[in-house]
Each structure stands twice: as C-alpha cells, then as structure tokens.
Design a protein around this motif. Structure first.
Motif, PDB file in Angstrom:
ATOM      1  N   ALA A  92       0.814  -1.215   0.000  1.00  0.00           N
ATOM      2  CA  ALA A  92       0.000   0.000   0.000  1.00  0.00           C
ATOM      3  C   ALA A  92       0.847   1.263   0.000  1.00  0.00           C
ATOM      4  O   ALA A  92       0.406   2.321  -0.463  1.00  0.00           O
ATOM      5  CB  ALA A  92      -0.950   0.000   1.193  1.00  0.00           C
ATOM      6  N   LYS A  93       2.073   1.187   0.522  1.00  0.00           N
ATOM      7  CA  LYS A  93       2.938   2.366   0.610  1.00  0.00           C
ATOM      8  C   LYS A  93       3.948   2.454  -0.543  1.00  0.00           C
ATOM      9  O   LYS A  93       4.788   3.363  -0.555  1.00  0.00           O
ATOM     10  CB  LYS A  93       3.679   2.365   1.942  1.00  0.00           C
ATOM     11  N   TYR A 147      10.401 -16.135   1.188  1.00  0.00           N
ATOM     12  CA  TYR A 147      10.072 -14.833   0.581  1.00  0.00           C
ATOM     13  C   TYR A 147       8.727 -14.337   1.123  1.00  0.00           C
ATOM     14  O   TYR A 147       7.746 -14.214   0.383  1.00  0.00           O
ATOM     15  CB  TYR A 147      10.020 -14.965  -0.943  1.00  0.00           C
ATOM     16  N   PRO A 148       8.672 -14.047   2.412  1.00  0.00           N
ATOM     17  CA  PRO A 148       7.384 -13.714   3.028  1.00  0.00           C
ATOM     18  C   PRO A 148       6.722 -12.466   2.467  1.00  0.00           C
ATOM     19  O   PRO A 148       5.492 -12.405   2.369  1.00  0.00           O
ATOM     20  CB  PRO A 148       7.737 -13.545   4.507  1.00  0.00           C
ATOM     21  N   HIS A 149       7.518 -11.478   2.093  1.00  0.00           N
ATOM     22  CA  HIS A 149       6.904 -10.232   1.612  1.00  0.00           C
ATOM     23  C   HIS A 149       6.336 -10.403   0.210  1.00  0.00           C
ATOM     24  O   HIS A 149       5.304  -9.800  -0.115  1.00  0.00           O
ATOM     25  CB  HIS A 149       7.931  -9.101   1.653  1.00  0.00           C
ATOM     26  N   GLU A 150       6.977 -11.218  -0.597  1.00  0.00           N
ATOM     27  CA  GLU A 150       6.426 -11.492  -1.921  1.00  0.00           C
ATOM     28  C   GLU A 150       5.185 -12.371  -1.808  1.00  0.00           C
ATOM     29  O   GLU A 150       4.222 -12.206  -2.565  1.00  0.00           O
ATOM     30  CB  GLU A 150       7.488 -12.133  -2.802  1.00  0.00           C
ATOM     31  N   TYR A 151       5.200 -13.315  -0.862  1.00  0.00           N
ATOM     32  CA  TYR A 151       4.006 -14.129  -0.640  1.00  0.00           C
ATOM     33  C   TYR A 151       2.851 -13.240  -0.172  1.00  0.00           C
ATOM     34  O   TYR A 151       1.711 -13.400  -0.609  1.00  0.00           O
ATOM     35  CB  TYR A 151       4.281 -15.220   0.391  1.00  0.00           C
ATOM     36  N   ALA A 152       3.158 -12.308   0.720  1.00  0.00           N
ATOM     37  CA  ALA A 152       2.122 -11.402   1.212  1.00  0.00           C
ATOM     38  C   ALA A 152       1.548 -10.552   0.077  1.00  0.00           C
ATOM     39  O   ALA A 152       0.365 -10.212   0.091  1.00  0.00           O
ATOM     40  CB  ALA A 152       2.687 -10.503   2.308  1.00  0.00           C
ATOM     41  N   LEU A 153       2.378 -10.224  -0.895  1.00  0.00           N
ATOM     42  CA  LEU A 153       1.904  -9.422  -2.019  1.00  0.00           C
ATOM     43  C   LEU A 153       0.828 -10.160  -2.808  1.00  0.00           C
ATOM     44  O   LEU A 153      -0.134  -9.553  -3.278  1.00  0.00           O
ATOM     45  CB  LEU A 153       3.087  -9.072  -2.938  1.00  0.00           C
ATOM     46  N   ILE A 154       0.972 -11.491  -2.953  1.00  0.00           N
ATOM     47  CA  ILE A 154       0.023 -12.232  -3.791  1.00  0.00           C
ATOM     48  C   ILE A 154      -1.070 -12.927  -2.993  1.00  0.00           C
ATOM     49  O   ILE A 154      -2.146 -13.211  -3.538  1.00  0.00           O
ATOM     50  CB  ILE A 154       0.751 -13.248  -4.702  1.00  0.00           C
ATOM     51  N   TYR A 155      -0.827 -13.194  -1.704  1.00  0.00           N
ATOM     52  CA  TYR A 155      -1.837 -13.895  -0.921  1.00  0.00           C
ATOM     53  C   TYR A 155      -2.161 -13.196   0.400  1.00  0.00           C
ATOM     54  O   TYR A 155      -2.832 -13.776   1.258  1.00  0.00           O
ATOM     55  CB  TYR A 155      -1.386 -15.331  -0.639  1.00  0.00           C
ATOM     56  N   GLY A 156      -1.702 -11.977   0.568  1.00  0.00           N
ATOM     57  CA  GLY A 156      -2.020 -11.215   1.758  1.00  0.00           C
ATOM     58  C   GLY A 156      -3.220 -10.311   1.523  1.00  0.00           C
ATOM     59  O   GLY A 156      -4.076 -10.567   0.678  1.00  0.00           O
ATOM     60  N   SER A 157      -3.277  -9.244   2.275  1.00  0.00           N
ATOM     61  CA  SER A 157      -4.401  -8.307   2.160  1.00  0.00           C
ATOM     62  C   SER A 157      -4.386  -7.618   0.800  1.00  0.00           C
ATOM     63  O   SER A 157      -3.314  -7.274   0.284  1.00  0.00           O
ATOM     64  CB  SER A 157      -4.316  -7.250   3.265  1.00  0.00           C
TER      65      SER A 157
END
Length: 241
Positions: free
Chosen positions: A44-45, A119-129
């Motif tokens: 978002a940022k 790669y938690p931040h990339e995972y969050a990009l596709i399956y997070g909020s």
C-alpha cells in the motif's frame, strides 16, 4: 611502417541489443528497490517517486519503464507468482507420472510452504491483504494458476491410472462442481474438481496462517502439522493413503 585497423562500426542490431540489456538492468533495479520497499512498508505504501529517488532517477525517467504504480505492482505480482510456480514445479521434477501421487502432492505443497517462508513479503503481495485501489489485471492469471494447474495434473495422472476415489458431493453443489470441472479440468469427475478447489484454498490458508502469525501459541511443530494437513488434503481429493 605501421598500419592500423579501423574499428568496424557497430551494427544496428548490436546497438539494439545493448539498449535492450540496459533496459533489462534498469528494470531489474527498479523491481529490486520496489521489493525492498514492500518489505519495509507493504504494498500500500509503494511509491514510484520513492523508488526513483532511491535509485537516483528522476520520476519521469522511471515512468518510461512503469507508467504507474499499478503497472509496477502487476510486474511484481507476476514475478512472485512465477517464482512460486517455478519452485512448485521444480519439486515435481524428480517424479514421473506413475510415481505415488501422494508423494508428489506432498512435495509440491512443501515447496509452496518453503518458498513462502523464504520470501514472506512477496508471498504477502500475492496472498495477503488486497492493495487499496489496485485490481489485478488478466495478465496475472496465467502465472497465478501455475500451482493449481500442477496439483490438477498430479490428480489427473492418478485418475488416469485408476488411483483416485471420487469424494462424496452434496446434491446442492453438483451443478457448481460441474461448472468448475468444465472450466478447470473437464477430464476429471466434478466431485474431484470441487475437492481440489477446496484443497487449493486450504493449502494457501495453512501457509498464510503460519506466515502471518495465526498459529502462534497454537501450533508449535509446524512442519509436522503441515505435513499431516497436506496428507489429509490429498485424501480429501481422492488420492490413496
């Protein structure tokens, strides 16, 4: 008397190749910086101006590579889906179509978890909020489908070998299961396809719960729990124990 050899002029194709390589390098640098910012502040940022500033570029130059923040996000999303898909596919490489389907299933699911933890931040990009104000375009669909298509392929191989027992299906879901089967895997029984869709959702739910902290103070041995859960999902779609 000495002679000198003149340097032949660069051909148009050589110049174009150099420009293409330079563009690839700048594009990679932009994506790397954007991923760094994702890790720090979330999608978002993400800001094109901030990326340009960190790379020492003027914003107008960066816009020649990515006209908007959404274009950059889309590129990052496709890259993440492709990287996850490649990791899952690599885990299946050592097997053949006649290998035990549950072993292939577990290996692929384990690769999904391993990639997400790495790669938690990339995972969050596709399956997070969801990112406010962003809607993923159709160009992301093919990359997003790679893991699901791989799981379908494993079950398909087992089904063709007579190794799948279709799970029960309520009459109220039969029409929807038929529609999903027609769209996703017409050669599989609708009961199996409905169970596959549920298993796909549960796989990423398991990974997301672990990655985003919902298992804290609930599940301690997460590797063992994950292995048990994905084995159960394999049985749910009709694969043999």
């Amino acid at each position: 008397m000495s002679t000198s050899r003149s340097t032949p002029p660069r051909t148009a194709s050589a110049a174009q190749g150099a420009r293409a390589r330079a563009r690839q390098e700048v594009t990679a640098a932009i994506k790397d910086e954007a991923r760094r910012q994702l890790a720090e502040g979330g999608a978002a940022k993400l800001s094109l101006r901030a990326v340009a500033r960190e790379l020492g570029m003027v914003s107008s130059a960066l816009y020649r590579y990515f006209p908007s923040r959404d274009d950059l996000l889309t590129a990052l999303i496709i890259d993440a889906y492709d990287a996850l898909g490649a990791a899952a596919e690599h885990a299946d490489v050592g097997f053949v179509r006649t290998s035990p389907a549950t072993e292939r299933w577990s290996a692929v699911c384990g690769a999904v978890r391993d990639w997400a933890l790495a790669y938690p931040h990339e995972y969050a990009l596709i399956y997070g909020s969801p990112v406010p104000g962003y809607t993923a375009p159709d160009s992301t669909v093919q990359a997003a489908a790679r893991v699901g298509q791989l799981l379908i392929g494993i079950v398909r191989d087992a089904h063709q070998g007579g190794g799948v027992t279709p799970p029960p299906l309520s009459e109220g879901l039969r029409a929807e299961a038929g529609r999903m089967a027609a769209d996703l895997a017409p050669d599989l029984p609708p009961e199996v396809v409905a169970a596959l869709v549920a298993a796909w959702a549960q796989l990423f739910g398991l990974v997301g719960f672990e990655l985003f902290g919902q298992f804290n103070r609930v599940v301690e041995d997460r590797s063992a729990f994950f292995a048990h859960a994905v084995s159960r999902l394999a049985r749910d779609v009709g694969l043999p124990a």
